[in-house]
Design a protein around this motif. Structure first.
Motif, mmCIF file in Angstrom:
data_model
loop_
_atom_site.group_PDB
_atom_site.id
_atom_site.type_symbol
_atom_site.label_atom_id
_atom_site.label_comp_id
_atom_site.label_asym_id
_atom_site.label_seq_id
_atom_site.Cartn_x
_atom_site.Cartn_y
_atom_site.Cartn_z
ATOM 1 N N LEU A 147 49.789 41.195 40.896
ATOM 2 C CA LEU A 147 48.405 40.747 41.067
ATOM 3 C C LEU A 147 48.337 39.489 41.921
ATOM 4 O O LEU A 147 49.053 38.514 41.662
ATOM 5 C CB LEU A 147 47.776 40.467 39.700
ATOM 6 C CG LEU A 147 46.299 40.061 39.696
ATOM 7 C CD1 LEU A 147 45.411 41.238 40.096
ATOM 8 C CD2 LEU A 147 45.889 39.530 38.324
ATOM 9 N N ASP A 148 47.463 39.518 42.910
ATOM 10 C CA ASP A 148 47.182 38.343 43.730
ATOM 11 C C ASP A 148 46.146 37.499 42.982
ATOM 12 O O ASP A 148 44.943 37.712 43.101
ATOM 13 C CB ASP A 148 46.648 38.788 45.093
ATOM 14 C CG ASP A 148 46.389 37.618 46.037
ATOM 15 O OD1 ASP A 148 46.361 36.465 45.575
ATOM 16 O OD2 ASP A 148 46.198 37.873 47.245
ATOM 17 N N ALA A 149 46.630 36.531 42.190
ATOM 18 C CA ALA A 149 45.722 35.758 41.347
ATOM 19 C C ALA A 149 44.861 34.803 42.167
ATOM 20 O O ALA A 149 43.747 34.458 41.745
ATOM 21 C CB ALA A 149 46.511 34.986 40.294
ATOM 22 N N THR A 150 45.348 34.367 43.336
ATOM 23 C CA THR A 150 44.519 33.519 44.188
ATOM 24 C C THR A 150 43.305 34.297 44.684
ATOM 25 O O THR A 150 42.170 33.795 44.660
ATOM 26 C CB THR A 150 45.329 32.986 45.379
ATOM 27 O OG1 THR A 150 46.351 32.119 44.885
ATOM 28 C CG2 THR A 150 44.441 32.213 46.340
ATOM 29 N N TYR A 151 43.531 35.530 45.123
ATOM 30 C CA TYR A 151 42.386 36.356 45.539
ATOM 31 C C TYR A 151 41.417 36.548 44.379
ATOM 32 O O TYR A 151 40.190 36.449 44.547
ATOM 33 C CB TYR A 151 42.868 37.724 46.049
ATOM 34 C CG TYR A 151 41.739 38.719 46.175
ATOM 35 C CD1 TYR A 151 40.865 38.663 47.252
ATOM 36 C CD2 TYR A 151 41.514 39.679 45.185
ATOM 37 C CE1 TYR A 151 39.798 39.549 47.358
ATOM 38 C CE2 TYR A 151 40.461 40.566 45.287
ATOM 39 C CZ TYR A 151 39.602 40.498 46.366
ATOM 40 O OH TYR A 151 38.543 41.362 46.456
ATOM 41 N N GLU A 152 41.956 36.840 43.191
ATOM 42 C CA GLU A 152 41.093 37.038 42.022
ATOM 43 C C GLU A 152 40.266 35.787 41.740
ATOM 44 O O GLU A 152 39.088 35.876 41.366
ATOM 45 C CB GLU A 152 41.947 37.395 40.801
ATOM 46 C CG GLU A 152 42.641 38.743 40.884
ATOM 47 C CD GLU A 152 41.704 39.913 40.628
ATOM 48 O OE1 GLU A 152 40.681 39.728 39.944
ATOM 49 O OE2 GLU A 152 41.992 41.022 41.123
ATOM 50 N N LEU A 153 40.868 34.617 41.906
ATOM 51 C CA LEU A 153 40.152 33.368 41.648
ATOM 52 C C LEU A 153 39.018 33.178 42.652
ATOM 53 O O LEU A 153 37.897 32.812 42.281
ATOM 54 C CB LEU A 153 41.127 32.193 41.702
ATOM 55 C CG LEU A 153 40.602 30.836 41.234
ATOM 56 C CD1 LEU A 153 40.295 30.859 39.743
ATOM 57 C CD2 LEU A 153 41.599 29.731 41.552
ATOM 58 N N PHE A 154 39.296 33.437 43.929
ATOM 59 C CA PHE A 154 38.252 33.334 44.952
ATOM 60 C C PHE A 154 37.128 34.335 44.669
ATOM 61 O O PHE A 154 35.943 33.996 44.760
ATOM 62 C CB PHE A 154 38.840 33.584 46.341
ATOM 63 C CG PHE A 154 39.360 32.350 47.011
ATOM 64 C CD1 PHE A 154 38.597 31.673 47.941
ATOM 65 C CD2 PHE A 154 40.624 31.857 46.713
ATOM 66 C CE1 PHE A 154 39.070 30.536 48.572
ATOM 67 C CE2 PHE A 154 41.112 30.719 47.325
ATOM 68 C CZ PHE A 154 40.341 30.052 48.261
ATOM 69 N N ARG A 155 37.495 35.557 44.366
ATOM 70 C CA ARG A 155 36.487 36.584 44.125
ATOM 71 C C ARG A 155 35.603 36.199 42.956
ATOM 72 O O ARG A 155 34.366 36.343 43.008
ATOM 73 C CB ARG A 155 37.153 37.938 43.860
ATOM 74 C CG ARG A 155 36.148 39.072 43.712
ATOM 75 C CD ARG A 155 36.812 40.399 43.513
ATOM 76 N NE ARG A 155 37.350 40.583 42.174
ATOM 77 C CZ ARG A 155 37.634 41.759 41.630
ATOM 78 N NH1 ARG A 155 37.452 42.859 42.342
ATOM 79 N NH2 ARG A 155 38.117 41.851 40.434
#
Length: 295
Positions: free
Chosen positions: A9-17
């Protein structure tokens, strides 16, 4: 017996989203927590899905990497909303409370961590497939022709194998760094080469898969593409830039991933005391009711 699936999981992308898709929210100490809460809810949903048993998450622990040393224009945290930036440490804390393996990247980026994990685990005899949970075009280069590494866009509910990457971008996975070098990547801060658009780039790379394969002189090209002469001239004049941009776009499989056995990624359940403290910090006690029953 089928092997396990490794989910990355790309957690940075999830945080931005989550940040840009949810209203602001303050935690128990008054600090912003809305994006972190969104990531927690997203991961809880993920852990309830059938087949999600082994999970690793990568984060950008700092918004700086080796790429900033290579190119001054590369992305930094400049202009990032402070209420988002302050949640990077919190989301790592939250993921650990969830009992998920976290790779906080410092000299590398989260994408590098995911790429390194994919390489590390894809050929393990107990692993059936690695699924990278990210829509980021950079991750398409990790997709393997043998189907052992794919990406999955959770919002679209769509897997991308090698043919799917080719359908979307017009090039095979191995050519994605070359593709990004030519068309540029605004999100990462490098512009690509003058005149090279997505369509022309895909056409050229379909014939010449890598920058080194593309002749400097258009007279040596054996394909038809609109504006070929100007494209060839642009590449000849800016080839060093293209090679640098490709270096920036190429994910690093040597990013530090401590785990070597897939079972080290097996989800064993939440850290209950830490998760209860997290729910209180996020002012969301109902999270405790949403815990998966397995693990």
């Amino acid at each position: 017996m089928a092997g396990v699936q490794i989910h990355l999981l790309d957690a940075t992308y999830e945080l931005f989203r989550a940040h840009f898709g949810r209203p602001p929210r303050a935690g128990a100490d008054g600090e912003p927590v809305g994006a972190t809460l969104g990531v927690v809810e997203s991961v809880l949903l993920l852990l309830r899905e059938e087949g999600v048993t082994h999970l690793g998450c990568a984060t950008d622990h700092v918004i700086w990497s080796w790429r900033n040393d290579r190119y001054d224009g590369y992305k930094t945290d400049e202009g990032m909303p402070p209420e988002l930036l302050t949640q990077f440490p919190l989301v790592e804390e939250a993921l650990r409370a969830l009992g998920v393996v976290v790779w906080p990247m410092e000299e590398f980026e989260a994408d590098d961590g995911l790429a390194a994990a994919a390489v590390r685990f894809a050929d393990h005899p107990s692993v059936e497939r690695v699924v990278i949970l990210s829509p980021d075009k950079d991750m398409a280069q990790c997709v393997r022709e043998d189907g052992r590494v794919v990406t999955f866009n959770r919002r679209e509910g769509r897997f991308f194998d090698a043919d799917g990457v080719a359908e979307k971008f017009g090039v095979r996975p191995a050519s994605i760094p070359d593709y990004l070098a030519l068309v540029g990547d605004a999100a990462d801060g490098f512009p690509g080469l003058p005149g090279w658009g997505a369509k022309s780039t895909a056409t050229v790379l379909s014939r010449y898969p890598h920058l080194e394969d593309i002749p400097d002189s258009v007279s040596a090209w054996d394909l038809k593409v609109r504006g070929a002469a100007s494209l060839a001239r642009s590449l000849a004049e800016h080839r060093d830039d293209a090679l640098l941009f490709r270096e920036l776009a190429t994910l690093r499989a040597d990013a530090p991933i401590p785990q070597s056995d897939p079972d080290e990624l097996r989800w064993q359940g939440v850290d209950r005391p830490a998760f209860e403290a997290l729910a209180a910090k996020l002012r969301s006690p109902r999270l405790l009711e949403r815990l998966p029953t397995h693990g």
